[in-house]
Design a protein around this motif. Structure first.
Motif, PDB file in Angstrom:
ATOM      1  N   GLY A 269       0.611  -1.037  -0.462  1.00 57.95           N
ATOM      2  CA  GLY A 269      -0.298   0.135   0.368  1.00 57.95           C
ATOM      3  C   GLY A 269       1.208   1.426   0.003  1.00 57.95           C
ATOM      4  O   GLY A 269       0.137   2.481   0.075  1.00 57.95           O
ATOM      5  N   THR A 270       1.909   1.344   0.408  1.00 58.16           N
ATOM      6  CA  THR A 270       3.172   2.431   0.660  1.00 58.16           C
ATOM      7  C   THR A 270       3.337   2.864  -1.334  1.00 58.16           C
ATOM      8  O   THR A 270       3.538   1.543  -2.267  1.00 58.16           O
ATOM      9  N   THR A 271       3.928   3.871  -1.438  1.00 57.48           N
ATOM     10  CA  THR A 271       4.500   4.606  -3.088  1.00 57.48           C
ATOM     11  C   THR A 271       5.679   5.190  -2.645  1.00 57.48           C
ATOM     12  O   THR A 271       6.534   5.317  -1.351  1.00 57.48           O
ATOM     13  N   GLY A 272       6.440   4.862  -3.930  1.00 55.39           N
ATOM     14  CA  GLY A 272       7.512   5.669  -3.889  1.00 55.39           C
ATOM     15  C   GLY A 272       7.912   6.315  -5.053  1.00 55.39           C
ATOM     16  O   GLY A 272       6.962   6.198  -5.793  1.00 55.39           O
ATOM     17  N   SER A 273       8.412   7.195  -5.482  1.00 53.92           N
ATOM     18  CA  SER A 273       8.929   7.768  -6.620  1.00 53.92           C
ATOM     19  C   SER A 273      10.407   8.300  -6.131  1.00 53.92           C
ATOM     20  O   SER A 273      11.199   7.868  -6.066  1.00 53.92           O
ATOM     21  N   GLY A 274      10.839   8.403  -7.948  1.00 49.33           N
ATOM     22  CA  GLY A 274      12.124   8.765  -8.301  1.00 49.33           C
ATOM     23  C   GLY A 274      12.120   8.355  -9.825  1.00 49.33           C
ATOM     24  O   GLY A 274      11.386   9.375 -10.711  1.00 49.33           O
ATOM     25  N   ILE A 275      13.237   8.132 -10.473  1.00 51.62           N
ATOM     26  CA  ILE A 275      13.915   8.195 -11.635  1.00 51.62           C
ATOM     27  C   ILE A 275      14.162   6.489 -12.282  1.00 51.62           C
ATOM     28  O   ILE A 275      14.531   6.233 -11.365  1.00 51.62           O
ATOM     29  N   ALA A 293      18.857   7.894  -3.052  1.00 53.50           N
ATOM     30  CA  ALA A 293      19.110   6.055  -3.388  1.00 53.50           C
ATOM     31  C   ALA A 293      18.865   5.456  -3.432  1.00 53.50           C
ATOM     32  O   ALA A 293      17.529   5.295  -4.226  1.00 53.50           O
ATOM     33  N   GLU A 294      19.650   4.553  -4.552  1.00 51.92           N
ATOM     34  CA  GLU A 294      19.360   3.357  -5.422  1.00 51.92           C
ATOM     35  C   GLU A 294      18.818   2.416  -4.570  1.00 51.92           C
ATOM     36  O   GLU A 294      18.841   1.462  -3.688  1.00 51.92           O
ATOM     37  N   ARG A 295      17.392   2.124  -5.127  1.00 45.52           N
ATOM     38  CA  ARG A 295      16.401   0.761  -5.390  1.00 45.52           C
ATOM     39  C   ARG A 295      16.322   0.460  -6.362  1.00 45.52           C
ATOM     40  O   ARG A 295      16.495  -0.112  -7.418  1.00 45.52           O
ATOM     41  N   LEU A 296      15.493  -1.159  -5.702  1.00 45.28           N
ATOM     42  CA  LEU A 296      15.489  -2.035  -6.948  1.00 45.28           C
ATOM     43  C   LEU A 296      13.450  -2.518  -6.156  1.00 45.28           C
ATOM     44  O   LEU A 296      13.421  -2.285  -5.777  1.00 45.28           O
ATOM     45  N   VAL A 297      13.301  -2.379  -8.053  1.00 47.84           N
ATOM     46  CA  VAL A 297      11.706  -2.654  -7.861  1.00 47.84           C
ATOM     47  C   VAL A 297      11.282  -3.917  -8.217  1.00 47.84           C
ATOM     48  O   VAL A 297      11.984  -4.001 -10.188  1.00 47.84           O
ATOM     49  N   ARG A 298      11.094  -4.604  -7.999  1.00 52.10           N
ATOM     50  CA  ARG A 298      11.281  -5.893  -8.507  1.00 52.10           C
ATOM     51  C   ARG A 298       9.397  -6.140  -9.271  1.00 52.10           C
ATOM     52  O   ARG A 298       8.544  -6.094  -8.721  1.00 52.10           O
ATOM     53  N   THR A 299       9.126  -7.427 -10.097  1.00 53.26           N
ATOM     54  CA  THR A 299       8.440  -7.412 -11.570  1.00 53.26           C
ATOM     55  C   THR A 299       7.459  -8.379 -10.482  1.00 53.26           C
ATOM     56  O   THR A 299       6.217  -7.676 -11.109  1.00 53.26           O
ATOM     57  N   GLY A 300       7.128  -8.785  -9.447  1.00 56.88           N
ATOM     58  CA  GLY A 300       6.084  -9.472  -8.732  1.00 56.88           C
ATOM     59  C   GLY A 300       5.653  -8.043  -7.997  1.00 56.88           C
ATOM     60  O   GLY A 300       4.311  -8.972  -7.217  1.00 56.88           O
ATOM     61  N   ASP A 301       5.984  -7.149  -6.840  1.00 56.18           N
ATOM     62  CA  ASP A 301       5.778  -6.596  -5.925  1.00 56.18           C
ATOM     63  C   ASP A 301       5.546  -5.572  -6.449  1.00 56.18           C
ATOM     64  O   ASP A 301       4.439  -4.800  -5.241  1.00 56.18           O
ATOM     65  N   VAL A 302       5.225  -5.002  -7.525  1.00 57.62           N
ATOM     66  CA  VAL A 302       4.099  -3.173  -7.910  1.00 57.62           C
ATOM     67  C   VAL A 302       3.874  -3.126  -9.244  1.00 57.62           C
ATOM     68  O   VAL A 302       4.319  -3.525  -9.991  1.00 57.62           O
ATOM     69  N   GLY A 303       3.340  -2.382  -9.167  1.00 59.15           N
ATOM     70  CA  GLY A 303       2.947  -1.495 -10.545  1.00 59.15           C
ATOM     71  C   GLY A 303       3.656   0.054 -10.656  1.00 59.15           C
ATOM     72  O   GLY A 303       3.809   0.978  -9.163  1.00 59.15           O
ATOM     73  N   VAL A 304       4.497   0.267 -11.863  1.00 59.14           N
ATOM     74  CA  VAL A 304       4.684   1.706 -11.645  1.00 59.14           C
ATOM     75  C   VAL A 304       4.397   2.628 -12.667  1.00 59.14           C
ATOM     76  O   VAL A 304       3.826   2.044 -14.466  1.00 59.14           O
ATOM     77  N   LEU A 305       4.221   3.396 -12.364  1.00 59.14           N
ATOM     78  CA  LEU A 305       3.079   4.743 -13.588  1.00 59.14           C
ATOM     79  C   LEU A 305       4.471   5.379 -13.449  1.00 59.14           C
ATOM     80  O   LEU A 305       5.272   5.713 -13.349  1.00 59.14           O
ATOM     81  N   PRO A 306       4.664   6.592 -14.401  1.00 55.30           N
ATOM     82  CA  PRO A 306       4.811   8.037 -14.985  1.00 55.30           C
ATOM     83  C   PRO A 306       4.036   8.549 -14.062  1.00 55.30           C
ATOM     84  O   PRO A 306       2.846   8.108 -13.875  1.00 55.30           O
ATOM     85  N   VAL A 307       4.575   9.839 -14.257  1.00 54.85           N
ATOM     86  CA  VAL A 307       4.977  10.049 -12.602  1.00 54.85           C
ATOM     87  C   VAL A 307       3.607  11.186 -13.524  1.00 54.85           C
ATOM     88  O   VAL A 307       3.616  11.297 -14.584  1.00 54.85           O
ATOM     89  N   GLY A 308       2.104  11.005 -12.388  1.00 54.72           N
ATOM     90  CA  GLY A 308       1.183  12.581 -13.920  1.00 54.72           C
ATOM     91  C   GLY A 308      -0.031  10.721 -13.734  1.00 54.72           C
ATOM     92  O   GLY A 308      -0.949  11.480 -13.603  1.00 54.72           O
ATOM     93  N   ASP A 309       0.205   9.587 -13.997  1.00 47.59           N
ATOM     94  CA  ASP A 309      -0.388   9.042 -13.953  1.00 47.59           C
ATOM     95  C   ASP A 309      -1.774   8.692 -12.666  1.00 47.59           C
ATOM     96  O   ASP A 309      -1.022   8.250 -12.046  1.00 47.59           O
TER      97      ASP A 309
END
Length: 309
Positions: A269-275, A293-309
């Motif tokens: 339920g949390t969110t994060g943002s970056g490049i 900070a450098e982070r890894l976003v894994r395919t099974g864990d999240v949904g990714v949207l461009p900023v503004g969507d």
């Protein structure tokens, strides 16, 4: 392959037996008049014991009433105007259950659909419509928005949902279902969101030959997706870690997401943002968050949207 004794959506009364000729030449096909979700029907086929593990199986539906996307999102389908199909393949359990490898299954599906779209474009003598705005400063072409969307200049053409089904009678094999949804003949005013598009809107005849019917385009897309999936899955099974390096290079070239601001929706339920910065060795997305900070976003864990969507 089909019998009158099949239950529910696989029953004879819901089957279409004279369509998708090119796809039927390369795969086992169950073509349905209507389905709640082709992925759910694929699960039903596997559970019934009727799935043929030799070769690819395609379940296509003219109408899908309760399609699913990632993270339980609803997938919009226009009756007769949307490509809705699920592709079932047997995959070795060692690959399917290895977290350093199984993220590439989603990427294999994405690349296979990209190639199918480009092949269908050539075979129907169409060309991409020049994007009048070109706000994303990219070529007129379809791209992969990590991890599961197909986009044209950032506008969503379709999505892919990959899921694994355990086979209780075979611990060495897993059934992988790749659900593919694409907007084909959907007009602008019927698209579900402003950021969506359709094949009809982004293509035009390259000469005076005209535009092929949507049914032919969908058959081409299904048949080419089968061939592309089979080839990649075969190579992946032969040399998983070596082929993953080839996939990583190709996904990096095809990924529209890289270099763009993103908003990450985590499963808790949390969110994060970056490049978005790079595709990692396990198909995860490397990002630099807003704190540097450098982070890894894994395919099974999240949904990714461009900023503004």
């Amino acid at each position: 392959m089909c019998s009158n004794e099949q239950p529910g959506e696989l029953s004879a009364g819901n089957l279409i037996n004279d369509d998708l000729p090119q796809t039927r030449a390369v795969a086992h096909v169950w073509s349905l008049k209507t389905a709640r979700s082709t992925n759910a029907t694929a699960e039903q086929l596997i559970a019934s014991g009727q799935w043929d593990r030799n070769g690819m199986t395609v379940i296509a539906a003219r109408e899908q009433t309760a399609g699913r996307g990632r993270l339980d999102h609803t997938w919009f389908s226009a009756p007769g105007g949307s490509f809705t199909a699920s592709f079932i393949s047997a995959v070795g359990a060692g690959v399917a259950h290895d977290p350093t490898l199984n993220g590439w299954l989603q990427m294999i599906a994405g690349l296979s659909v990209l190639d199918a779209l480009r092949e269908a474009l050539q075979e129907t003598n169409l060309q991409w419509v020049p994007d009048p705005v070109n706000a994303d400063n990219s070529l007129d072409d379809v791209k992969l928005k990590w991890p599961n969307d197909i986009v044209f200049h950032g506008r969503k053409l379709g999505g892919i949902l990959a899921q694994m089904v355990t086979l209780p009678d075979d611990p060495n094999t897993v059934a992988v279902i790749f659900g593919v949804g694409l907007n084909i003949a959907v007009p602008q005013d019927e698209l579900p969101i402003d950021a969506a598009t359709s094949w009809r809107l982004i293509t035009e005849p390259a000469d005076e030959g005209g535009r092929p019917p949507a049914e032919r385009v969908m058959d081409l897309l299904a048949a080419r997706t089968v061939r592309n999936l089979e080839g990649r899955l075969w190579q992946f099974g032969l040399n998983p870690h070596g082929y993953a390096q080839n996939l990583r290079k190709r996904v990096t070239e095809e990924c529209w997401t890289l270099g763009r601001p993103i908003l990450v929706h985590y499963m808790d339920g949390t969110t994060g943002s970056g490049i978005a910065r790079a595709i990692d060795a396990d198909a995860s997305l490397a990002m630099t968050d807003d704190d540097g900070a450098e982070r890894l976003v894994r395919t099974g864990d999240v949904g990714v949207l461009p900023v503004g969507d």
